[in-house]
Design a protein around this motif. Structure first.
Motif, PDB file in Angstrom:
ATOM      1  N   GLN A 141      35.647   5.222  46.422  1.00  0.00           N
ATOM      2  CA  GLN A 141      35.960   3.966  47.113  1.00  0.00           C
ATOM      3  C   GLN A 141      37.312   4.095  47.810  1.00  0.00           C
ATOM      4  O   GLN A 141      37.497   3.593  48.907  1.00  0.00           O
ATOM      5  CB  GLN A 141      35.988   2.789  46.135  1.00  0.00           C
ATOM      6  CG  GLN A 141      34.620   2.220  45.832  1.00  0.00           C
ATOM      7  CD  GLN A 141      33.871   3.064  44.828  1.00  0.00           C
ATOM      8  OE1 GLN A 141      34.485   3.626  43.931  1.00  0.00           O
ATOM      9  NE2 GLN A 141      32.567   3.171  44.951  1.00  0.00           N
TER      10      GLN A 141
ATOM     11  N   ILE B  48      30.064   9.597  56.526  1.00  0.00           N
ATOM     12  CA  ILE B  48      29.889  10.257  55.220  1.00  0.00           C
ATOM     13  C   ILE B  48      29.420   9.245  54.166  1.00  0.00           C
ATOM     14  O   ILE B  48      28.581   9.554  53.339  1.00  0.00           O
ATOM     15  CB  ILE B  48      31.213  10.933  54.773  1.00  0.00           C
ATOM     16  CG1 ILE B  48      31.598  12.045  55.739  1.00  0.00           C
ATOM     17  CG2 ILE B  48      31.107  11.451  53.333  1.00  0.00           C
ATOM     18  CD1 ILE B  48      30.805  13.321  55.635  1.00  0.00           C
ATOM     19  N   PHE B  49      29.952   8.025  54.227  1.00  0.00           N
ATOM     20  CA  PHE B  49      29.618   7.070  53.165  1.00  0.00           C
ATOM     21  C   PHE B  49      28.376   6.226  53.453  1.00  0.00           C
ATOM     22  O   PHE B  49      27.901   5.511  52.580  1.00  0.00           O
ATOM     23  CB  PHE B  49      30.818   6.180  52.837  1.00  0.00           C
ATOM     24  CG  PHE B  49      31.834   6.907  52.007  1.00  0.00           C
ATOM     25  CD1 PHE B  49      31.735   6.934  50.626  1.00  0.00           C
ATOM     26  CD2 PHE B  49      32.848   7.614  52.606  1.00  0.00           C
ATOM     27  CE1 PHE B  49      32.630   7.649  49.861  1.00  0.00           C
ATOM     28  CE2 PHE B  49      33.767   8.340  51.857  1.00  0.00           C
ATOM     29  CZ  PHE B  49      33.657   8.355  50.487  1.00  0.00           C
ATOM     30  N   THR B  50      27.873   6.288  54.694  1.00  0.00           N
ATOM     31  CA  THR B  50      26.628   5.562  54.930  1.00  0.00           C
ATOM     32  C   THR B  50      25.468   6.522  55.166  1.00  0.00           C
ATOM     33  O   THR B  50      24.348   6.234  54.783  1.00  0.00           O
ATOM     34  CB  THR B  50      26.723   4.633  56.163  1.00  0.00           C
ATOM     35  OG1 THR B  50      27.096   5.407  57.289  1.00  0.00           O
ATOM     36  CG2 THR B  50      27.727   3.528  55.942  1.00  0.00           C
TER      37      THR B  50
ATOM     38  N   GLU C 211      25.335  13.601  49.599  1.00  0.00           N
ATOM     39  CA  GLU C 211      24.580  12.400  49.230  1.00  0.00           C
ATOM     40  C   GLU C 211      24.558  12.237  47.701  1.00  0.00           C
ATOM     41  O   GLU C 211      24.867  11.174  47.166  1.00  0.00           O
ATOM     42  CB  GLU C 211      23.149  12.518  49.772  1.00  0.00           C
ATOM     43  CG  GLU C 211      22.162  11.486  49.240  1.00  0.00           C
ATOM     44  CD  GLU C 211      22.077  10.235  50.091  1.00  0.00           C
ATOM     45  OE1 GLU C 211      22.413  10.296  51.283  1.00  0.00           O
ATOM     46  OE2 GLU C 211      21.672   9.190  49.539  1.00  0.00           O
TER      47      GLU C 211
ATOM     48  N   ILE D  47      28.178  11.347  46.282  1.00  0.00           N
ATOM     49  CA  ILE D  47      28.743  10.014  46.507  1.00  0.00           C
ATOM     50  C   ILE D  47      27.850   8.893  45.990  1.00  0.00           C
ATOM     51  O   ILE D  47      28.305   7.772  45.824  1.00  0.00           O
ATOM     52  CB  ILE D  47      29.158   9.748  47.975  1.00  0.00           C
ATOM     53  CG1 ILE D  47      27.972   9.706  48.885  1.00  0.00           C
ATOM     54  CG2 ILE D  47      30.179  10.736  48.463  1.00  0.00           C
ATOM     55  CD1 ILE D  47      28.374   9.255  50.272  1.00  0.00           C
ATOM     56  N   THR D  48      26.585   9.197  45.712  1.00  0.00           N
ATOM     57  CA  THR D  48      25.758   8.155  45.103  1.00  0.00           C
ATOM     58  C   THR D  48      25.742   8.291  43.583  1.00  0.00           C
ATOM     59  O   THR D  48      25.077   7.525  42.904  1.00  0.00           O
ATOM     60  CB  THR D  48      24.308   8.212  45.616  1.00  0.00           C
ATOM     61  OG1 THR D  48      23.795   9.528  45.414  1.00  0.00           O
ATOM     62  CG2 THR D  48      24.215   7.859  47.083  1.00  0.00           C
ATOM     63  N   GLY D  49      26.488   9.277  43.066  1.00  0.00           N
ATOM     64  CA  GLY D  49      26.581   9.410  41.610  1.00  0.00           C
ATOM     65  C   GLY D  49      25.348  10.011  40.980  1.00  0.00           C
ATOM     66  O   GLY D  49      24.883   9.550  39.946  1.00  0.00           O
TER      67      GLY D  49
END
Lengths: 234, 292
Positions: free
Chosen positions: B248, B274-276, B284, B287-289
């Protein structure tokens, strides 16, 4: 599946996986309910069935309630999970999809209301034009868009977006027919206007179904294909 | 270039490793080179084919990345992915680590960072660093800031030095809180204030680039928000490279994001993208864990 498509694999947080699965499933049930509503809305007009029309009108609140519930869960996920990338696109696609589904539900209820009004005037939908063909096209586009959503298939979604043109063509031709009736005999205007609202409602359902396909493309490819000509889409 | 680098680091027996060694390059499944815009026109810092190893263990494999002027670029990736190692190579902090070897072309404004005539002390004044844990000197607040300008001889009079101290504290957003106690020890400040003191100390020597290695990981959310706000303001005058575990935070403060995985630079792009819509599956998943 090409490599840039999000693979739905597990999160470290199994709970998060469960939450996303729940949301997807709820959208599918809402889609199923809306599909039935649209089918019944068309059916009640074609068969001049006012009981069915009343059922469609009464059932609309279930659609509305589902929209509120799913929206609430999406807000929870945004607040608690701060989703990114594919997860974020899924949540965005879901909130938009359910909003379109709710509007489709409203249009279905509108078909029911018009049937009751037509009954009051002592006419049926088949007095002036045949709604059957437009109705079938709309049922198909809605079914295909929900199918594309269920399988998150961008290719099917793209093909379905193009299908909306057929719905629009049929709508235009129905409108020309209705205008001819109204010009020939002004006494038909009252009922013919109602028929044009039916056609309009069906055409709007096609537009909403197309929107859902656009959200599927957004989720899968991360591309915004709204307001883009078919030819420029690549 | 490579030879001069290794000489500078004082490593006598150099065995060049081959980055195309199949055992190494296939460590990251599906890796076929960095995805995204890793090069820029007129970059502040340019790095090409950077390999870094600690003894036998290679930490960075063939990374090429440009860092733009007045941009905040975030380095993200799982622990041990090499992002801090890469960051430390930019101002030769790795020189101090025995057995660490850096090869490749690294330049700042076109000047080779690892050249013979590049004085690491001056380089580190140009490319400052803020660490994970605030590390003020056991001196007064004033002396913490004045230390750099003094050793680099940046000021001629006490009045000038006073001005540098005040401006640096103001830019770091700390002046109002400490203006009445500049003689108090820097170690007596709160964690967030200490970190801002360290940022002020970095700014005092007029750097061009500020490297930040997890600058907020020891801070509470309010102190973190203040530092993030500060980073945004500092961008007007400096180039900032930030390593962070908080995705974040990377999303909030940076304009570009670079994703490292097992020593490889997997993907670089606009932070928004990168974040969308990251292009590489590993980005991917991270960042989506989906993996740790």
């Amino acid at each position: 599946m090409s490599s840039n498509e999000p693979q739905i694999t597990g999160h470290i947080s199994k709970r998060f996986d469960q939450e996303l699965d729940d949301i997807r499933n709820q959208v599918l049930s809402m889609g199923g309910l809306v599909e039935t509503q649209v089918s019944n809305g068309i059916e009640c007009l074609l068969k001049a069935d006012s009981d069915l029309a009343r059922r469609v009108i009464n059932e609309d609140h279930s659609v509305n309630r589902m929209e509120v519930e799913i929206d609430e869960e999406c807000v929870q996920i945004l607040a608690r999970r701060q989703p990114a990338a594919g997860d974020l696109r899924l949540i965005v696609a879901v909130t938009k999809t359910i909003s379109d589904l709710e509007r489709i539900g409203d249009q279905a209820a509108k078909l029911g209301k018009i049937q009751l009004e037509l009954e009051g005037q002592g006419v049926t939908s088949s007095t002036y034009v045949k709604l059957e063909h437009l109705g079938n096209l709309v049922r198909q586009i809605l079914h295909r868009s929900l199918d594309a959503f269920a399988r998150m298939n961008a290719e099917d979604a793209m093909a379905t977006i193009d299908y909306d043109a057929k719905v629009n063509d049929e709508f235009e031709s129905l409108m020309r027919e209705l205008i001819t009736h109204m010009m020939e005999d002004p006494r038909t205007i009252r009922s013919a206007l109602r028929m044009s609202w039916c056609a309009r409602a069906l055409e709007r359902i096609g537009d909403h179904a197309k929107n859902i396909c656009e959200y599927v493309v957004y989720f899968v490819l991360g591309k915004d294909v709204r307001h883009i000509d078919t030819n420029d889409r690549d | 270039m490579n030879a001069s680098v290794t000489e500078d680091l004082g490593t006598s027996s150099v065995t060049e490793f081959d980055v195309r060694d199949p055992d190494r390059s296939t460590q990251v499944k599906g890796f076929e080179g960095t995805i995204g815009e890793n090069t820029l026109d007129n970059p502040k810092i340019s790095t090409r084919n950077v390999n870094i190893s600690y003894g036998e263990k290679q930490a960075i494999f063939d990374a090429s990345l440009d860092i733009g002027r007045n941009e905040v670029i975030a380095m993200i990736g799982p622990s041990g992915c090499g992002k801090s190692t890469y960051l430390r190579a930019l101002n030769r902090m790795n020189d101090t680590i025995v057995g660490c070897r850096v090869t490749g072309d690294l330049t700042i404004d076109g000047e080779p960072i690892y050249a013979h005539n590049m004085d690491p002390v001056l380089l580190r004044a140009r490319v400052g660093m803020v660490f994970q844990k605030p590390n003020p000197f056991p001196k007064s607040i004033y002396d913490n800031i004045a230390y750099g300008p003094r050793i680099h001889g940046l000021t001629r009079t006490n009045a000038e030095l006073d001005e540098v101290v005040v401006t640096s504290l103001q830019r770091a957003g700390l002046f109002e809180e400490v203006k009445d106690r500049l003689d108090a020890p820097g170690t007596g400040l709160s964690g967030g204030q200490q970190q801002r003191l360290c940022i002020a100390r970095t700014i005092a020597v007029s750097p061009e680039v500020i490297l930040m290695d997890e600058p907020c990981s020891a801070l509470d959310p309010i102190a973190t928000a203040i530092i993030e706000e500060l980073i945004d303001e500092l961008r007007a005058n400096y180039t900032i490279v930030i390593v962070t575990h908080s995705m974040q935070q990377a999303a909030r403060v940076s304009q570009r994001t670079a994703y490292f995985h097992l020593g490889k630079l997997i993907e670089v792009g606009e932070t928004n993208q990168i974040f969308t819509n990251p292009r590489h599956e590993l980005t991917e998943n991270y960042i989506t864990g989906k993996f740790g």
